[in-house]
Design an enzyme around this catalytic site. Sequence first.
Site, PDB file in Angstrom:
ATOM      1  N   ASP A  54       7.603   6.286   4.195  1.00  0.00           N
ATOM      2  CA  ASP A  54       7.502   5.007   4.885  1.00  0.00           C
ATOM      3  C   ASP A  54       7.070   3.869   3.953  1.00  0.00           C
ATOM      4  O   ASP A  54       7.743   2.840   3.853  1.00  0.00           O
ATOM      5  CB  ASP A  54       6.529   5.119   6.064  1.00  0.00           C
TER       6      ASP A  54
ATOM      7  N   CYS B 126      -6.248  13.832   6.853  1.00  0.00           N
ATOM      8  CA  CYS B 126      -5.713  14.053   5.518  1.00  0.00           C
ATOM      9  C   CYS B 126      -6.722  14.691   4.569  1.00  0.00           C
ATOM     10  O   CYS B 126      -6.337  15.333   3.589  1.00  0.00           O
ATOM     11  CB  CYS B 126      -5.240  12.727   4.931  1.00  0.00           C
TER      12      CYS B 126
ATOM     13  N   GLY C 228       4.261   8.531   0.580  1.00  0.00           N
ATOM     14  CA  GLY C 228       5.170   8.997   1.625  1.00  0.00           C
ATOM     15  C   GLY C 228       6.421   8.148   1.699  1.00  0.00           C
ATOM     16  O   GLY C 228       6.543   7.111   1.040  1.00  0.00           O
TER      17      GLY C 228
ATOM     18  N   ALA D 296       0.865  -1.182   0.000  1.00  0.00           N
ATOM     19  CA  ALA D 296       0.000   0.000   0.000  1.00  0.00           C
ATOM     20  C   ALA D 296       0.898   1.227   0.000  1.00  0.00           C
ATOM     21  O   ALA D 296       1.528   1.546   1.005  1.00  0.00           O
ATOM     22  CB  ALA D 296      -0.908  -0.010   1.222  1.00  0.00           C
ATOM     23  N   MET D 297       0.966   1.922  -1.131  1.00  0.00           N
ATOM     24  CA  MET D 297       1.885   3.046  -1.297  1.00  0.00           C
ATOM     25  C   MET D 297       1.111   4.364  -1.248  1.00  0.00           C
ATOM     26  O   MET D 297       0.353   4.685  -2.169  1.00  0.00           O
ATOM     27  CB  MET D 297       2.652   2.916  -2.620  1.00  0.00           C
ATOM     28  N   SER D 298       1.317   5.121  -0.175  1.00  0.00           N
ATOM     29  CA  SER D 298       0.603   6.384   0.005  1.00  0.00           C
ATOM     30  C   SER D 298       1.302   7.556  -0.669  1.00  0.00           C
ATOM     31  O   SER D 298       0.732   8.639  -0.784  1.00  0.00           O
ATOM     32  CB  SER D 298       0.461   6.694   1.498  1.00  0.00           C
TER      33      SER D 298
ATOM     34  N   CYS E  70     -10.448   4.657   8.564  1.00  0.00           N
ATOM     35  CA  CYS E  70      -9.785   4.468   7.275  1.00  0.00           C
ATOM     36  C   CYS E  70      -9.063   3.123   7.246  1.00  0.00           C
ATOM     37  O   CYS E  70      -9.158   2.376   6.271  1.00  0.00           O
ATOM     38  CB  CYS E  70      -8.803   5.609   7.016  1.00  0.00           C
TER      39      CYS E  70
END
Length: 388
Positions: free
Chosen positions: A25, A210, A23, A19-21, A113
């Site tokens: 991390d 967000c 950011g 899961a690539m936001s 979320c």
Amino acid sequence: MLNSLDIDKPPHATRVVVAMSGGVDSSVVAGLMAEQGYDVVGITLQLYDHGAAVHRKGACCAGQDINDARRVAERLGIPHYVLDYEERFRKAVIDRFAQSYADGETPIPCVDCNRHVKFADLLDTARSLGADVLATGHYVASRAAANGRRAMYRPVDADRDQSYFLFATTPDQLDLLRFPLGTMTKPETRDHARRFGLAIADKADSQDICFVPSGRYTAIVEKLKPEAAEAGDIVHVDGRVLGRHDGVMRFTVGQRRGLGIAAREPLYVVGLDAAGRRVVVGPKEALATRAIGLRDLNWLGDAPLAVGDTMECYARVRSTRPPRAAVLTMTAAGPEIELLDGEEGVAPGQACVLYDAERGLARVLGGGFIKKRESLILPPSLPLQAAV
């Protein structure tokens, strides 16, 4: 022989959806998985209005962040997909957020979320792609437990601990989730990002809410739940009306500043009566709470709980507070938590997360949402929705 993700396959035969936001991390997680030879697929969720977030700093899952995730995937040489989850996010997170404020609660949208979107809908998508695991950039750890399932633990980097926001992760979800950053510190993560040559190595962390482009959550609540902005009385715990307010949504339990009233003593918000449009204030002693009830308990312990069971544990009632000694009791009316040393400003709608130790790499036993609080000072003549 198990690989580094506790899967009985060689890395190249193990599909990892990350899961690539956008950011640092989650980008580092993707880099580490690719470096170790796993079959990595990156997925980014577009969760809210792209246009409103394009020029915002500290956002997540929209605008520039999607572009950042795409560029990271290109740098790492992994496939990357963007999924439009705006409608799901609106129903599961934004609408619930507004309703919670309208009910006189203090919500934590990150939990909704995680449990309704990232660890439910996205996990289903990962399964449909043939994933063995879904990896995320959260600072929390997991490993095999005595009952054959996976257990959740606080991470090495206590300053980045996100276990409070992940308490609602179910055992079935936890079995398929992996958290590679649980054994790292934030500086170490940024060092990996620089080693991978990622342009986002020094990118700022995302903010808590967000989906609030202006930083004013009240604008969203008022639009979706206008009744939360209706005026009402500010009432002392002794029954005196001290003034007026312009909406319960603008207050939270424990608040001292911005009350809009003059008093000889410091006053704090000790309760919100949304139905009566009353903000109840009192001295600091009125914030003291020793017993709270929970709803939607998610249990991650080895053995199931039954009515009548009691357990010593450590309870955390705010993300910014440490766990404190407590006793969990399962009653016919639901879980009850006794806070042995008491807490101040316990707010309905916030989470109460339970651990097996006060500090260190403590195991997360589960948790629930605070549904009521019993104050040490609440006259029976003034019934409150938030305190029963």
